[in-house]
Enzyme design. Structure first.
Site, PDB file in Angstrom:
ATOM      1  N   LEU A 167       9.649  11.278  35.640  1.00 54.20           N
ATOM      2  CA  LEU A 167      10.885  12.056  35.539  1.00 54.20           C
ATOM      3  C   LEU A 167      11.372  12.107  34.096  1.00 54.20           C
ATOM      4  O   LEU A 167      11.890  13.126  33.633  1.00 54.20           O
ATOM      5  CB  LEU A 167      11.965  11.453  36.445  1.00 54.20           C
ATOM      6  N   SER A 226      10.105  24.790  40.402  1.00 55.90           N
ATOM      7  CA  SER A 226      11.556  24.571  40.416  1.00 55.90           C
ATOM      8  C   SER A 226      11.913  23.106  40.613  1.00 55.90           C
ATOM      9  O   SER A 226      12.886  22.779  41.284  1.00 55.90           O
ATOM     10  CB  SER A 226      12.206  25.420  41.523  1.00 55.90           C
ATOM     11  N   GLY A 227      11.116  22.227  40.005  1.00 60.50           N
ATOM     12  CA  GLY A 227      11.438  20.810  40.009  1.00 60.50           C
ATOM     13  C   GLY A 227      12.213  20.435  38.759  1.00 60.50           C
ATOM     14  O   GLY A 227      12.792  21.291  38.076  1.00 60.50           O
ATOM     15  N   ARG A 231      -0.072   6.011  34.966  1.00 58.25           N
ATOM     16  CA  ARG A 231       1.346   6.240  34.679  1.00 58.25           C
ATOM     17  C   ARG A 231       2.173   4.994  34.974  1.00 58.25           C
ATOM     18  O   ARG A 231       2.055   4.393  36.043  1.00 58.25           O
ATOM     19  CB  ARG A 231       1.863   7.414  35.513  1.00 58.25           C
ATOM     20  N   HIS A 248      -0.470   5.728  44.941  1.00 59.50           N
ATOM     21  CA  HIS A 248       0.653   4.800  45.068  1.00 59.50           C
ATOM     22  C   HIS A 248       0.261   3.695  46.035  1.00 59.50           C
ATOM     23  O   HIS A 248      -0.258   3.965  47.119  1.00 59.50           O
ATOM     24  CB  HIS A 248       1.898   5.531  45.576  1.00 59.50           C
ATOM     25  N   LYS A 290       7.113  28.985  45.243  1.00 60.71           N
ATOM     26  CA  LYS A 290       6.459  29.558  46.434  1.00 60.71           C
ATOM     27  C   LYS A 290       7.100  29.144  47.749  1.00 60.71           C
ATOM     28  O   LYS A 290       6.712  29.653  48.804  1.00 60.71           O
ATOM     29  CB  LYS A 290       4.972  29.222  46.435  1.00 60.71           C
ATOM     30  N   THR A 313       9.864  16.513  43.021  1.00 64.42           N
ATOM     31  CA  THR A 313      11.107  15.956  42.490  1.00 64.42           C
ATOM     32  C   THR A 313      12.046  15.546  43.623  1.00 64.42           C
ATOM     33  O   THR A 313      12.645  14.464  43.603  1.00 64.42           O
ATOM     34  CB  THR A 313      11.811  16.970  41.578  1.00 64.42           C
ATOM     35  N   HIS A 371      -0.808  10.108  44.892  1.00 65.56           N
ATOM     36  CA  HIS A 371       0.603  10.204  44.519  1.00 65.56           C
ATOM     37  C   HIS A 371       0.862  11.046  43.280  1.00 65.56           C
ATOM     38  O   HIS A 371       1.779  11.868  43.268  1.00 65.56           O
ATOM     39  CB  HIS A 371       1.153   8.796  44.309  1.00 65.56           C
ATOM     40  N   TYR A 425      11.504  14.456  46.439  1.00 67.08           N
ATOM     41  CA  TYR A 425      11.095  13.276  47.204  1.00 67.08           C
ATOM     42  C   TYR A 425      10.974  12.013  46.345  1.00 67.08           C
ATOM     43  O   TYR A 425      10.641  10.946  46.868  1.00 67.08           O
ATOM     44  CB  TYR A 425       9.764  13.550  47.907  1.00 67.08           C
ATOM     45  N   GLY A 471      12.299   6.260  43.248  1.00 67.06           N
ATOM     46  CA  GLY A 471      12.623   5.188  42.317  1.00 67.06           C
ATOM     47  C   GLY A 471      13.674   5.507  41.286  1.00 67.06           C
ATOM     48  O   GLY A 471      14.811   5.050  41.366  1.00 67.06           O
ATOM     49  N   GLU A 485      11.004  -2.029  37.792  1.00 61.72           N
ATOM     50  CA  GLU A 485       9.853  -1.690  38.621  1.00 61.72           C
ATOM     51  C   GLU A 485       8.584  -2.269  38.013  1.00 61.72           C
ATOM     52  O   GLU A 485       8.587  -2.783  36.890  1.00 61.72           O
ATOM     53  CB  GLU A 485       9.728  -0.168  38.778  1.00 61.72           C
ATOM     54  N   GLU A 533       4.236  17.199  36.035  1.00 62.22           N
ATOM     55  CA  GLU A 533       2.951  16.736  36.539  1.00 62.22           C
ATOM     56  C   GLU A 533       1.826  17.720  36.269  1.00 62.22           C
ATOM     57  O   GLU A 533       0.660  17.337  36.231  1.00 62.22           O
ATOM     58  CB  GLU A 533       3.051  16.449  38.048  1.00 62.22           C
TER      59      GLU A 533
END
Length: 680
Positions: free
Chosen positions: A485, A101-102, A479, A322, A123, A131, A444, A133, A136, A202, A468
């Site tokens: 996203l 559910s992201g 990446r 990360h 779950k 998503t 990450h 959290y 950027g 970025e 992901e």
């Protein structure tokens, strides 16, 4: 009637029963992971035409059946299956099943809901995932001075030229449409005074192209998509439901995913969700490592289920660490909030905004590693930090972290752009406008995953993957920041269109497969109840965290960090494979002896995914992107190809590979490379 409809289907939960997948794989190094040759026919039917076909299929499904079927067995256990609202029914039919559910799962669900019933299985609570959290932003070509070609070039450079060019071109070209779609769903991004979107920059990006909502972009996207999805009458959420395995129907000439077996955490009962199209959108597997920015639900469930169902996975060796997660270990000035908390991420955008990195001696060190300094791609910065820490240790200096500094920037400007990070650090005793922030790399993002084509279709019929969980070929060996996203939205939209096509074409022919799956689910429920003495499971038992599983998870994390961390070597990788094989056998034995629970299920998934990471890493005889092997420290042009673990049939014959490369299961010389996943 088709041959498939005439054949007697064999339905198995892909978890190692005699009829299920053996879990054996063959490895392939060859054609790009994002081949478009398997794409279904283009999405050219209008909504009315699709609706007529879907409605006819539903009408057939609603043909009169007895409202209650009672199935008995010699042990005297009775299972009730009901077409009504009885919560004890063992199966449930929908048009589209979404596991996760992201951003990718919800984007797909919202689009698919216009054409049929959607079940979203997750779950935990629906918002708990990566998503939520993400700090950027989402990269897209918005600025008139930017181009899709420049975005594509930045993506290839960051991916160390292993990215599939077709996937790169698709995602970069469709970026603006993806952002527009999120805005239409209610996302409120940061804007300039004139009303235009504020674009940040970025690491790895040559232009300002990061659309964001301050430094809490993921939280805003999740909020908007969840609100829209909950308001849609065709979307039903099943929170606190843990997907255990995919349901795969096998006939003489076809293997097809027809849904998933799911455990309802409230009582431990198994429910089989049946659907024309199943989307894996379960996120990554950060819990493989002792330090990760991922939430606790990131246990590789989607990839593990796909492996057991004999779908292809690819590029699993490329796990992104990360560079700048907050260091809260021994000697840190930043306090922990709780003993077992996940690593707090300090977004890439802080370095993009002008943040500088300093080592223990107060030296700004990135100039020793890359001309782009702090704006180098994540793999470069993470290895540089790792090198600085290890070099200090070799010199007898205790240095467990490096420091990120924005104290030279105007305080008001920092607080305006990074309010969430500033607030979090303040709670831990740090003022980011004046204090240096202790940071270390942390697991990450999984750049590999379940192999798909350009429509998100996996190489198992009826199964799609996004986000992901998937390997579309976009990320290559590393990446580019904020491309995740974007990829999630672009491929969710493409997968939705292909899924609607499949619903229109396959709905009628799936009826016998669904019927067989429902019967198999009922029989399995009888078996489970007979074993348990006729009682249902309960939430306390299923949600338990047995000590043996906790100890074994720590062993898995130790093995993975030692063998598949930032720097690797061939001998350690080989030993790790043996250790993980042994841990998988122990996990299965403990589960058989002590009973299954969510924690043991997650452990099994982590070990399965860990094995794919180790196997892929061992196959790559070079260093590229996120994969650095001291025994093969240079790039090798002949190795510039995806690493694929391809699901095979029980006779060990490889399936067809992507067009333009060798058949799956063969290397460039046509020799089969078998990778053993011992049948469980």
């Amino acid at each position: 009637m088709s041959a498939m409809a005439n054949a007697v289907p064999i339905v198995a939960m892909a978890r190692g029963s005699p009829a299920a997948c053996s879990g054996r794989c063959v490895s392939v190094r060859g054609s790009p992971a994002a081949c478009s040759s398997r794409a279904a026919t283009s999405f050219r039917r209008n909504a009315a035409a699709v609706g007529r076909v879907v409605n006819r299929a539903r009408a057939r499904r609603r043909s009169p059946i007895p409202p209650v079927a009672v199935i008995e067995n010699p042990a005297g256990v009775t299972v009730t299956e009901s077409a009504g609202k009885d919560d004890r029914k063992s199966s449930l039919r929908v048009d589209f099943l979404v596991i996760g559910s992201g951003i990718s799962g919800l984007s797909y669900a919202l689009e698919a809901a216009e054409f049929g019933k959607v079940a979203v299985v997750t779950k935990d609570v629906a918002y708990e995932g990566s998503t939520h959290y993400a700090q950027g932003g989402i990269s897209a070509v918005i600025d008139p001075n930017d181009t899709a070609e420049e975005h594509a070039r930045d993506t290839q450079i960051a991916g160390d030229f292993l990215c599939d060019q077709a996937a790169v071109d698709v995602v970069c070209a469709e970026g603006k449409d993806a952002v527009d779609k999120l805005v239409a769903f209610g996302c409120e991004f940061t804007r300039r005074a004139c009303g235009s979107l504020h674009l940040a920059r970025e690491g790895g990006h040559s232009k300002h192209r990061i659309v964001h909502a301050a430094d809490m972009t993921g939280k805003e996207i999740e909020r908007a998509l969840l609100e829209s999805a909950r308001a849609h009458p065709n979307v039903t959420f099943y929170e606190h439901h843990a997907a255990r395995d995919l349901v795969v129907s096998e006939t003489l000439d076809r293997r097809r995913c027809v849904g998933a077996e799911v455990i309802r955490r409230s009582d431990g009962a198994a429910v089989t969700f049946l659907a024309c199209c199943t989307l894996l959108a379960c996120g990554g597997a950060g819990q493989l490592f002792p330090s990760t920015t991922n939430p606790s639900v990131s246990t590789g469930d989607g990839v593990a289920m796909a492996v057991r169902a004999r779908a292809d996975v690819a590029n699993m060796e490329f796990y992104q660490f990360h560079p700048t997660s907050l260091y809260t270990g021994p000697g840190s000035v930043a306090a922990k909030k709780k003993p077992n908390e996940n690593a707090f991420l300090v977004t890439e955008a802080v370095r993009g905004h002008g943040g500088r990195l300093f080592n223990h001696a107060g030296e700004r060190f990135m100039s020793r590693y890359d001309d782009r300094l702090e704006l180098a791609p994540r793999d470069v910065v993470a290895r540089a930090i790792d090198c600085e820490i290890k070099s200090a240790a070799e010199a007898g200096i205790e240095a467990r972290c490096v420091y990120l500094d924005v104290s030279h920037l105007p305080a008001d400007d920092v607080l305006e752009h990074f309010p969430g990070i500033a607030a979090e650090l303040k709670e831990r005793g740090l003022d980011m406008t004046s204090d240096r922030i202790p940071v270390v790399p942390a697991a990450h993002y999984l750049c590999g995953g379940v192999r798909t084509d350009l429509d998100g279709q996996t190489f198992l019929d009826g199964l799609f993957a996004c986000g992901e969980t998937a390997c579309t070929g976009l990320h290559g060996a590393n990446r580019l920041a904020s491309n995740s996203l974007l990829e999630a939205v672009v491929f969710a939209n493409r997968a939705f269109r292909a899924s609607v096509d499949r619903l229109a074409n396959d709905a009628a022919s799936l009826e016998p497969l669904f019927a067989a799956a429902e019967e198999a689910a009922a029989v399995e429920e009888i078996r489970r109840m007979a074993v348990s003495g006729g009682t249902k499971g309960n939430a306390l038992e299923y949600d338990a965290r047995p000590e043996w599983a906790g100890v074994m998870r720590q062993e898995v994390q130790r093995v993975m960090w030692s063998a598949a961390g930032i720097v690797r070597d061939s001998d350690t990788l080989a030993r790790a494979e043996e250790e993980l094989e042994g841990l998988l056998a122990r996990c299965d034995e403990e589960t058989r002896t002590r009973g299954e629970c969510l924690y043991s299920q997650e452990l099994r998934n982590l070990i399965t995914v860990g094995l794919t990471v180790i196997k892929c890493a061992g196959m790559r005889k070079e260093s590229r992107g996120l994969h650095y092997n001291v025994d093969y420290p240079e790039r090798v042009e002949s190795e510039r190809q995806p690493t694929v673990l391809a699901g095979i049939d029980k006779d060990c014959k490889g399936e067809t590979g992507a067009s333009g490369g060798p058949a799956a299961g063969e290397d460039e010389k046509g020799e089969v490379k078998k990778v053993s996943f011992t049948p469980r």
